[in-house]
Design a protein around this motif. Structure first.
Motif, mmCIF file in Angstrom:
data_model
loop_
_atom_site.group_PDB
_atom_site.id
_atom_site.type_symbol
_atom_site.label_atom_id
_atom_site.label_comp_id
_atom_site.label_asym_id
_atom_site.label_seq_id
_atom_site.Cartn_x
_atom_site.Cartn_y
_atom_site.Cartn_z
ATOM 1 N N MET A 1 -105.981 16.346 25.709
ATOM 2 C CA MET A 1 -105.041 15.033 25.592
ATOM 3 C C MET A 1 -105.288 14.352 25.103
ATOM 4 O O MET A 1 -106.400 13.981 25.173
ATOM 5 C CB MET A 1 -104.216 14.749 27.018
ATOM 6 N N ILE A 2 -104.838 12.914 23.869
ATOM 7 C CA ILE A 2 -104.862 12.040 23.315
ATOM 8 C C ILE A 2 -104.122 10.714 23.691
ATOM 9 O O ILE A 2 -102.957 11.200 23.512
ATOM 10 C CB ILE A 2 -105.425 12.240 22.496
ATOM 11 N N ASN A 3 -104.553 9.978 24.112
ATOM 12 C CA ASN A 3 -103.783 9.268 24.080
ATOM 13 C C ASN A 3 -102.942 9.102 24.975
ATOM 14 O O ASN A 3 -101.193 8.888 25.373
ATOM 15 C CB ASN A 3 -103.036 8.060 23.090
ATOM 16 N N GLY A 4 -102.624 10.060 26.218
ATOM 17 C CA GLY A 4 -101.139 10.325 26.900
ATOM 18 C C GLY A 4 -100.902 11.415 26.144
ATOM 19 O O GLY A 4 -99.810 11.830 26.688
ATOM 20 N N GLU A 5 -101.076 12.173 24.976
ATOM 21 C CA GLU A 5 -100.431 12.974 24.281
ATOM 22 C C GLU A 5 -100.880 14.608 24.347
ATOM 23 O O GLU A 5 -102.301 14.247 23.734
ATOM 24 C CB GLU A 5 -99.730 12.741 23.447
ATOM 25 N N TRP A 6 -100.335 15.578 24.496
ATOM 26 C CA TRP A 6 -101.240 16.325 24.251
ATOM 27 C C TRP A 6 -101.784 16.901 22.752
ATOM 28 O O TRP A 6 -100.821 16.191 21.649
ATOM 29 C CB TRP A 6 -100.458 17.765 24.442
ATOM 30 N N ALA A 7 -102.491 17.073 21.937
ATOM 31 C CA ALA A 7 -103.189 17.418 21.002
ATOM 32 C C ALA A 7 -102.323 18.905 20.440
ATOM 33 O O ALA A 7 -102.230 19.892 20.642
ATOM 34 C CB ALA A 7 -104.400 17.181 20.465
ATOM 35 N N ALA A 8 -101.807 18.250 18.543
ATOM 36 C CA ALA A 8 -101.121 19.520 17.995
ATOM 37 C C ALA A 8 -102.267 20.984 18.377
ATOM 38 O O ALA A 8 -103.457 20.603 17.977
ATOM 39 C CB ALA A 8 -100.923 19.316 17.092
ATOM 40 N N VAL A 9 -101.765 21.952 19.130
ATOM 41 C CA VAL A 9 -102.300 23.395 18.151
ATOM 42 C C VAL A 9 -102.203 23.441 16.669
ATOM 43 O O VAL A 9 -101.631 23.471 16.055
ATOM 44 C CB VAL A 9 -101.820 24.836 19.035
ATOM 45 N N ARG A 10 -103.625 24.114 16.531
ATOM 46 C CA ARG A 10 -103.913 24.220 15.041
ATOM 47 C C ARG A 10 -104.115 26.601 15.222
ATOM 48 O O ARG A 10 -104.890 26.803 15.678
ATOM 49 C CB ARG A 10 -105.041 23.733 14.019
ATOM 50 N N VAL A 11 -102.552 26.680 14.077
ATOM 51 C CA VAL A 11 -102.830 27.746 14.359
ATOM 52 C C VAL A 11 -102.864 28.753 12.670
ATOM 53 O O VAL A 11 -101.957 27.597 11.725
ATOM 54 C CB VAL A 11 -101.652 28.299 14.682
ATOM 55 N N VAL A 12 -103.527 29.426 12.391
ATOM 56 C CA VAL A 12 -104.157 30.162 11.282
ATOM 57 C C VAL A 12 -102.818 31.214 11.067
ATOM 58 O O VAL A 12 -102.784 32.115 11.368
ATOM 59 C CB VAL A 12 -105.562 30.240 10.837
ATOM 60 N N VAL A 13 -102.428 31.551 10.580
ATOM 61 C CA VAL A 13 -101.172 32.423 10.067
ATOM 62 C C VAL A 13 -101.791 33.208 8.765
ATOM 63 O O VAL A 13 -101.519 32.730 7.627
ATOM 64 C CB VAL A 13 -99.875 31.950 9.441
ATOM 65 N N CYS A 14 -101.940 34.395 8.826
ATOM 66 C CA CYS A 14 -102.557 35.112 7.649
ATOM 67 C C CYS A 14 -102.125 36.727 7.843
ATOM 68 O O CYS A 14 -103.632 37.693 8.385
ATOM 69 C CB CYS A 14 -104.102 35.075 7.517
ATOM 70 N N PRO A 15 -100.860 37.026 8.124
ATOM 71 C CA PRO A 15 -100.985 38.153 7.592
ATOM 72 C C PRO A 15 -101.282 38.808 6.751
ATOM 73 O O PRO A 15 -101.237 38.489 5.381
ATOM 74 C CB PRO A 15 -99.555 38.570 8.112
ATOM 75 N N ASP A 16 -100.854 40.725 6.541
ATOM 76 C CA ASP A 16 -101.191 41.723 5.449
ATOM 77 C C ASP A 16 -98.996 41.889 4.988
ATOM 78 O O ASP A 16 -98.701 41.176 6.280
ATOM 79 C CB ASP A 16 -102.135 42.537 5.389
ATOM 80 N N ALA B 1 -112.312 28.829 5.837
ATOM 81 C CA ALA B 1 -112.359 27.665 5.762
ATOM 82 C C ALA B 1 -111.095 26.844 7.202
ATOM 83 O O ALA B 1 -111.440 25.919 7.429
ATOM 84 C CB ALA B 1 -112.495 26.616 4.338
ATOM 85 N N ALA B 2 -110.349 27.487 6.539
ATOM 86 C CA ALA B 2 -108.912 27.329 6.908
ATOM 87 C C ALA B 2 -108.992 27.791 8.502
ATOM 88 O O ALA B 2 -108.436 27.260 9.934
ATOM 89 C CB ALA B 2 -107.919 28.114 6.747
ATOM 90 N N LEU B 3 -110.003 28.854 8.910
ATOM 91 C CA LEU B 3 -110.501 28.738 10.277
ATOM 92 C C LEU B 3 -111.206 27.797 11.643
ATOM 93 O O LEU B 3 -111.297 27.986 12.506
ATOM 94 C CB LEU B 3 -111.246 30.064 10.107
ATOM 95 N N SER B 4 -112.110 27.470 11.028
ATOM 96 C CA SER B 4 -112.683 26.263 10.750
ATOM 97 C C SER B 4 -111.691 25.069 11.653
ATOM 98 O O SER B 4 -110.699 24.719 11.495
ATOM 99 C CB SER B 4 -113.760 25.274 10.331
ATOM 100 N N GLY B 5 -111.817 25.249 12.626
ATOM 101 C CA GLY B 5 -111.494 24.063 14.135
ATOM 102 C C GLY B 5 -109.514 24.960 14.432
ATOM 103 O O GLY B 5 -109.383 24.676 15.157
#
Length: 384
Positions: free
Chosen positions: A1-16, A286-290
């Motif tokens: 939580m940042i400044n009273g708000e939930w931080a956004a989730v970072r999702v990597v979408v990488c299907p075949d 690189a996208a997977l980082s974080g």
């Protein structure tokens, strides 16, 4: 939580791709749409991927840009089709399935004794003609089993029988070969690289004919004929093609795409992992980082998925970074233990979700959107 708000989730979408229904780009779009419908405030990084099979060129073009060149060529039975070559700098990316793909053949036309890779030669020639110094050939999804003999003939290497007659197309005809003549007409220093999802050798119980021949229409008796023919052909290439490495029939990757891997090796080329190449070129690592979550998938999540294919590569990378990895697939036949070992946290099937194979084939995008929305409710801090 940042400044009273939930931080956004970072999702990597990488299907075949979902073979026969959705391209990798379409599948990634459906997953992203489903997630955003529930958690629009999250950060989605969309990186559709491929392992060298169908969709290889499309996925790389989406990430790298470059120039797409349409090339008239032929399918596994010699009928006219149009293939595409992607030119990026001095490298050409070529998809063997554009010319040799099983998708070009109706069920009753599948016969690897007679299908040919000749059409791929036109794509390689076009790559060289466009000024490329290197052709990276995606190997996968082929309807052929001729050890690349057709491609080699299109490049200038001709096979003859005992009557000095040019061989008919297809893998079975190679058993009658007694001589090869001519020379491969590619620019000096031109490099061939095969991008593959398998490391099978050309021949033997783990070879192209035994493992992949049946799915291309080979009956049990055909497998024996083809394996013997490819073994004979490999020996002739070792004897008659300058620079061909010894032990060609046993080299890892030689069995890719019905033996196209062996033809590339015979010309002094090399075989690399398709998914590793795509991971690098699309910036996936690189996208997977974080990232907080990775979503990948393909049409069928089975034991082959865990042997050098997209899911294995993506899940392994996620596991090494400690990131949960969820697989969305048309069907799932792997067990939880082998999934976990590969780095897969959860796996969901469109067949189970939609209730039938027919619906999974008819409405895969809807199924992926719905499953992605379910995942958003489970993983997102911003879910509606």
């Amino acid at each position: 939580m940042i400044n009273g708000e939930w931080a956004a989730v970072r999702v990597v979408v990488c299907p075949d791709k979902f073979a026969g229904t959705l391209t990798a780009v379409e599948a990634a779009g459906a997953i992203a749409d489903g997630w955003c419908a529930v958690a629009p405030g999250d950060e989605l990084v969309v990186r559709p991927v491929a392992d060298g099979g169908p969709g290889f060129v499309e996925v790389l073009h989406a990430s790298l840009g470059g120039e797409l060149v349409d090339v008239p060529t032929t399918d596994p039975l010699g009928r006219p089709v149009t293939g595409r070559v992607l030119i990026v700098g001095d490298t050409a990316y070529v998809e063997s399935a554009h010319a040799c793909g099983l998708h070009h053949l109706a069920a009753h036309e599948r016969d690897p004794k007679i299908t040919t890779t000749a059409g791929l030669g036109a794509l390689v020639n076009a790559a060289a003609g466009a000024g490329a110094r290197r052709a990276v050939i995606g190997l996968g999804g082929s309807g052929t089993n001729d050890a690349g003999a057709g491609m080699l003939s299109s490049l200038g290497l001709i096979a003859y029988d005992a009557s000095n007659v040019v061989l008919l197309p297809g893998g079975a005809a190679l058993r009658a070969c007694v001589d090869i003549a001519g020379a491969v007409r590619l620019p000096a220093g031109f490099e061939l690289v095969g991008a593959s999802d398998v490391d099978n050798p050309l021949t033997g119980p783990d070879g192209a004919s035994a493992v992949f021949g049946p799915q291309k229409g080979a009956a049990p008796a055909d497998v024996a004929v083809l394996d013997a023919a490819l073994s004979h052909w490999a020996a002739l290439l070792e004897q008659g093609l300058p620079g061909c490495p010894k032990g060609l029939a046993e080299m890892p990757g030689g069995g890719a795409a019905g033996g196209l891997g062996a033809a590339i090796l015979a010309l002094g080329g090399r075989i690399i992992s398709g998914i590793d190449l795509v991971r690098d070129q699309t910036g996936l690592d690189a996208a997977l980082s974080g990232a907080d979550l990775v979503i990948t998938g393909e049409g069928s999540f089975d034991h082959q998925s865990l042997r050098g294919k997209v899911i294995a590569g993506v899940a392994g990378a996620a596991r090494d970074l400690g990131i949960p990895c969820v697989v969305l697939a048309g069907r799932v036949t792997t067990g939880r233990r082998e999934q976990g070992t590969a780095g897969v946290t959860e796996a969901y099937s469109l067949v189970d979700h939609l209730g039938s194979i027919d619906l999974a084939m008819a409405e895969p995008a809807r199924g992926l959107r719905e499953l992605a929305s379910r995942l958003a409710r489970q993983y997102s801090r911003d879910a509606k």
